[in-house]
Design a protein around this motif. Structure first.
Motif: not given
Length: 121
Positions: A75-82, A98-105
């Motif tokens: 919710r905080a944008g610090m992790a992605l659902d897997w 979120a997926r664009k920002r945390l692109w490596r994850a």
């Protein structure tokens, strides 16, 4: 440890169902410190799961008020659902970018990067 691993009584616990950026990713340290601030001074409850993740125990983790730590990090944008591990449980909580920002994850989840255990650094 990082944005999806905590230590309770000396045991490294991988938070189930999410993926946070590595510390060398631009959002990695922010993710870690978001988790630290969320848990600091709190009694965290870990509901252990039977699987292991790179020699770490895997658990669903909760704050004293019952909030799911994984859900709060997504919710905080610090992790992605897997979805492979969560069944999509947290996907609806992801911010639109979120997926664009945390692109490596995101790339790791799609098999485009090596697993965390193979990343040097």
């Amino acid at each position: 440890m990082d944005g999806d691993t905590i230590v309770i009584d000396g045991t490294h616990i991988r938070i189930a169902g999410i993926d946070a950026p590595e510390l060398d990713h631009p959002w990695g340290k922010k993710s870690k410190w978001t988790l630290v601030q969320m848990c600091k001074g709190q009694v965290v409850t870990a509901r252990l799961r039977p699987d292991l993740s790179y020699d770490r125990v895997v658990a669903e983790c909760f704050l004293p008020d019952g909030r799911d730590i994984a859900a709060e990090l997504v919710r905080a944008g610090m992790a992605l659902d897997w979805p492979k591990f969560s069944g999509g449980r947290y996907r609806h909580l992801e911010a639109p970018d979120a997926r664009k920002r945390l692109w490596r994850a995101d790339a790791r989840q799609r098999g485009k990067l090596p697993p965390k255990s193979e990343i040097k650094g």
